[in-house]
Design an enzyme around this catalytic site. Structure first.
Site, PDB file in Angstrom:
ATOM      1  N   ASN A   1       0.856  -1.185   0.000  1.00 53.69           N
ATOM      2  CA  ASN A   1       0.000   0.000   0.000  1.00 53.69           C
ATOM      3  C   ASN A   1       0.898   1.243   0.000  1.00 53.69           C
ATOM      4  O   ASN A   1       1.853   1.305   0.769  1.00 53.69           O
ATOM      5  CB  ASN A   1      -0.904  -0.003   1.238  1.00 53.69           C
ATOM      6  CG  ASN A   1      -1.851  -1.184   1.263  1.00 53.69           C
ATOM      7  OD1 ASN A   1      -2.401  -1.556   0.241  1.00 53.69           O
ATOM      8  ND2 ASN A   1      -2.020  -1.792   2.428  1.00 53.69           N
TER       9      ASN A   1
ATOM     10  N   HIS B   1       6.704  -1.252   3.639  1.00 57.90           N
ATOM     11  CA  HIS B   1       6.478  -2.614   4.129  1.00 57.90           C
ATOM     12  C   HIS B   1       5.740  -3.386   3.052  1.00 57.90           C
ATOM     13  O   HIS B   1       4.835  -2.870   2.403  1.00 57.90           O
ATOM     14  CB  HIS B   1       5.690  -2.623   5.441  1.00 57.90           C
ATOM     15  CG  HIS B   1       4.447  -1.784   5.431  1.00 57.90           C
ATOM     16  ND1 HIS B   1       4.479  -0.410   5.544  1.00 57.90           N
ATOM     17  CD2 HIS B   1       3.142  -2.118   5.324  1.00 57.90           C
ATOM     18  CE1 HIS B   1       3.243   0.063   5.506  1.00 57.90           C
ATOM     19  NE2 HIS B   1       2.405  -0.959   5.353  1.00 57.90           N
TER      20      HIS B   1
HETATM   21  P1  AMP Z   1      -0.636  -0.181   5.640  1.00 58.57           P
HETATM   22  O1  AMP Z   1       0.291   0.963   6.019  1.00 58.57           O
HETATM   23  O2  AMP Z   1      -2.031   0.313   5.375  1.00 58.57           O
HETATM   24  O3  AMP Z   1      -0.120  -0.994   4.502  1.00 58.57           O
HETATM   25  O4  AMP Z   1      -0.780  -1.158   6.857  1.00 58.57           O
HETATM   26  C1  AMP Z   1      -0.018  -1.090   8.037  1.00 58.57           C
HETATM   27  C2  AMP Z   1      -0.089  -2.441   8.707  1.00 58.57           C
HETATM   28  O5  AMP Z   1       0.724  -2.402   9.868  1.00 58.57           O
HETATM   29  C3  AMP Z   1      -1.500  -2.857   9.176  1.00 58.57           C
HETATM   30  O6  AMP Z   1      -1.808  -4.127   8.578  1.00 58.57           O
HETATM   31  C4  AMP Z   1      -1.367  -2.964  10.702  1.00 58.57           C
HETATM   32  O7  AMP Z   1      -2.142  -4.004  11.237  1.00 58.57           O
HETATM   33  C5  AMP Z   1       0.113  -3.183  10.863  1.00 58.57           C
HETATM   34  N1  AMP Z   1       0.672  -2.747  12.142  1.00 58.57           N
HETATM   35  C6  AMP Z   1       0.519  -1.554  12.741  1.00 58.57           C
HETATM   36  N2  AMP Z   1       1.207  -1.491  13.885  1.00 58.57           N
HETATM   37  C7  AMP Z   1       1.820  -2.697  14.023  1.00 58.57           C
HETATM   38  C8  AMP Z   1       2.684  -3.262  14.994  1.00 58.57           C
HETATM   39  N3  AMP Z   1       3.066  -2.596  16.091  1.00 58.57           N
HETATM   40  N4  AMP Z   1       3.138  -4.526  14.801  1.00 58.57           N
HETATM   41  C9  AMP Z   1       2.761  -5.222  13.717  1.00 58.57           C
HETATM   42  N5  AMP Z   1       1.962  -4.739  12.744  1.00 58.57           N
HETATM   43  C10 AMP Z   1       1.486  -3.493  12.909  1.00 58.57           C
END
Ligand code: AMP
Length: 119
Positions: free
Chosen positions: A92, A105
């Protein structure tokens, strides 16, 4: 394009050890850990250790060594997580991609049939 990286984002804090994570794999250039809110039986995030805000930032400015290290981590995650039947990789990106965390990520999702790519 110029890329502004916010060093206070939550994945930067994970990389500095300020916030815990459930690590799946780590090498010199990448860290892979379980998503805190999994959307599939396997939901792992692979992040570079360098300060890159998005896939295009990483592709444009990361060294060949960093990029190779990142892709090696992707391969290890797929092997460790039993993804031979298949998976989906999602990056994303910014507003239109609904990116929440501004550190590049790659979501690796699998463990079940994932349906069509977009609703
Ligand atoms: P996105 O930026 O929309 O691609 O998604 C960010 C992702 O990070 C989401 O799926 C969250 O569930 C995940 N996320 C946010 N904080 C944490 C964390 N502390 N540890 C693991 N995953 C996380």
């Amino acid at each position: 394009m110029t890329y502004a990286y916010d060093p206070q984002n939550i994945f930067a804090r994970i990389l500095r050890g300020e916030i815990p994570n459930r690590t799946v794999f780590e090498n010199a250039h990448a860290l892979a850990f379980h998503d805190i809110n999994p959307q599939a039986p396997v939901h792992v995030l692979v992040i570079p250790k360098g300060a890159y805000m998005s896939l295009d930032h990483f592709a444009a400015e990361a060294s060949a060594e960093e990029q190779a290290g990142f892709m090696a981590a992707v391969a290890e995650v797929c092997r460790i997580s039993g993804l031979a039947p298949g998976f989906r990789a999602i990056a994303n990106t910014r507003e239109d991609g609904l990116q929440e965390v501004p550190h590049f990520h790659l979501h690796i999702l699998g463990g079940r049939s994932l349906g069509r790519m977009l609703p």
